[in-house]
Design a protein around this motif. Structure first.
Motif, PDB file in Angstrom:
ATOM      1  N   TYR A  76      34.664   0.611  25.408  1.00 26.95           N
ATOM      2  CA  TYR A  76      35.823   0.108  26.142  1.00 26.95           C
ATOM      3  C   TYR A  76      36.166  -1.330  25.743  1.00 26.95           C
ATOM      4  N   LEU A  77      35.156  -2.206  25.710  1.00 25.27           N
ATOM      5  CA  LEU A  77      35.425  -3.608  25.367  1.00 25.27           C
ATOM      6  C   LEU A  77      35.894  -3.747  23.920  1.00 25.27           C
ATOM      7  N   ARG A  78      35.324  -2.948  23.030  1.00 28.15           N
ATOM      8  CA  ARG A  78      35.779  -2.979  21.629  1.00 28.15           C
ATOM      9  C   ARG A  78      37.237  -2.534  21.538  1.00 28.15           C
ATOM     10  N   GLU A  79      37.563  -1.475  22.249  1.00 27.50           N
ATOM     11  CA  GLU A  79      38.926  -0.957  22.207  1.00 27.50           C
ATOM     12  C   GLU A  79      39.905  -1.969  22.786  1.00 27.50           C
ATOM     13  N   VAL A  80      39.537  -2.599  23.881  1.00 27.71           N
ATOM     14  CA  VAL A  80      40.397  -3.618  24.472  1.00 27.71           C
ATOM     15  C   VAL A  80      40.568  -4.788  23.503  1.00 27.71           C
ATOM     16  N   GLY A  81      39.470  -5.210  22.878  1.00 26.83           N
ATOM     17  CA  GLY A  81      39.556  -6.305  21.907  1.00 26.83           C
ATOM     18  C   GLY A  81      40.457  -5.974  20.738  1.00 26.83           C
ATOM     19  N   LEU A  82      40.295  -4.770  20.192  1.00 25.42           N
ATOM     20  CA  LEU A  82      41.159  -4.356  19.075  1.00 25.42           C
ATOM     21  C   LEU A  82      42.614  -4.260  19.514  1.00 25.42           C
ATOM     22  N   ASN A  83      42.843  -3.748  20.717  1.00 27.97           N
ATOM     23  CA  ASN A  83      44.214  -3.651  21.216  1.00 27.97           C
ATOM     24  C   ASN A  83      44.832  -5.031  21.419  1.00 27.97           C
ATOM     25  N   VAL A  84      44.037  -5.985  21.876  1.00 28.18           N
ATOM     26  CA  VAL A  84      44.555  -7.350  22.058  1.00 28.18           C
ATOM     27  C   VAL A  84      44.932  -7.962  20.712  1.00 28.18           C
ATOM     28  N   VAL A  85      44.057  -7.829  19.713  1.00 31.49           N
ATOM     29  CA  VAL A  85      44.354  -8.377  18.385  1.00 31.49           C
ATOM     30  C   VAL A  85      45.571  -7.673  17.784  1.00 31.49           C
ATOM     31  N   THR A  86      45.620  -6.354  17.911  1.00 33.40           N
ATOM     32  CA  THR A  86      46.762  -5.591  17.406  1.00 33.40           C
ATOM     33  C   THR A  86      48.042  -6.024  18.102  1.00 33.40           C
ATOM     34  N   ALA A  87      47.976  -6.189  19.412  1.00 33.88           N
ATOM     35  CA  ALA A  87      49.152  -6.622  20.166  1.00 33.88           C
ATOM     36  C   ALA A  87      49.604  -8.010  19.730  1.00 33.88           C
ATOM     37  N   CYS A  88      48.662  -8.903  19.460  1.00 34.11           N
ATOM     38  CA  CYS A  88      49.026 -10.262  19.005  1.00 34.11           C
ATOM     39  C   CYS A  88      49.726 -10.211  17.647  1.00 34.11           C
ATOM     40  N   PHE A  89      49.156  -9.456  16.693  1.00 35.95           N
ATOM     41  CA  PHE A  89      49.802  -9.313  15.389  1.00 35.95           C
ATOM     42  C   PHE A  89      51.188  -8.689  15.547  1.00 35.95           C
ATOM     43  N   SER A  90      51.252  -7.608  16.290  1.00 38.22           N
ATOM     44  CA  SER A  90      52.522  -6.895  16.467  1.00 38.22           C
ATOM     45  C   SER A  90      53.540  -7.748  17.203  1.00 38.22           C
TER      46      SER A  90
END
Length: 196
Positions: A76-90
């Motif tokens: 869960y924490l990995r997925e949230v972290g990846l989603n946050v980084v992806t959201a920042c790039f996007s």
């Protein structure tokens, strides 16, 4: 592409000096560097996940959400972290595109001739359509609730954001070429004549 459109429409007399080879190299280097860092983040995360549910992914490529489903650790924490980084790039790209196109549309609406406005809009709208398709399907793929997840839907969405935009881009931009349009018309006419 958004910056190129901005310069072509809002600063057409300076296009050659602004979009010189050095500017193109800088933009390409920035895109490659950010893509490399983003891929490095995903690769490092993928190799650090312990997999205990086999190694078969129900996709045509190893997409991060599918790999996280195979993890035996709490991802869960990995997925949230990846989603946050992806959201920042996007979000950064999205803001850049929105600001560019607001300035473009403001300049286009000031063009006095209908033909000039039509030409400018026809240059921008295909790019916006491809970007919208990519962003909407990728946001849906990564941010949809788990209750909507199914292998078939995940596959369709993955194809929509990973295969369709790169495949459609050359077609859209090459169809603006008059010689290509004429050659395509001749080819269609030839095929229709041969079928009769």
């Amino acid at each position: 592409m958004a910056y190129d459109r901005y310069v072509a429409i809002c600063r057409p007399l300076h296009y050659g000096t602004i979009m010189d080879s050095r500017a193109c190299v800088k933009m390409a280097a920035a895109a490659w560097a950010s893509g490399f860092l983003y891929a490095l983040l995903h690769t490092g995360n993928t190799f650090s996940i312990p997999l205990c549910q086999g190694n078969t992914v129900e996709q045509f490529f190893c997409e991060v959400p599918q790999i996280l489903k195979l993890s035996c650790a709490d991802a869960y924490l990995r997925e949230v972290g990846l989603n946050v980084v992806t959201a920042c790039f996007s979000f950064g790209c999205f803001i850049f595109i929105v600001v560019s196109y607001v300035q473009i549309f403001t300049a286009v609406l000031r063009i006095p001739s209908e033909q000039g406005r039509h030409k400018a809009f026809s240059m921008c709208l295909p790019h916006l359509a491809v970007v919208s398709l990519f962003l909407s399907t990728s946001f849906f793929a990564y941010l949809k609730p788990p209750s909507l997840s199914s292998p078939a839907l995940d596959l369709v969405v993955a194809v929509l954001y990973s295969v369709v935009p790169p495949a459609v881009n050359p077609l859209i931009y090459s169809m603006r070429n008059k010689e290509l349009k004429d050659a395509l018309k001749k080819l269609i006419q030839l095929v229709l004549v041969q079928q009769q």
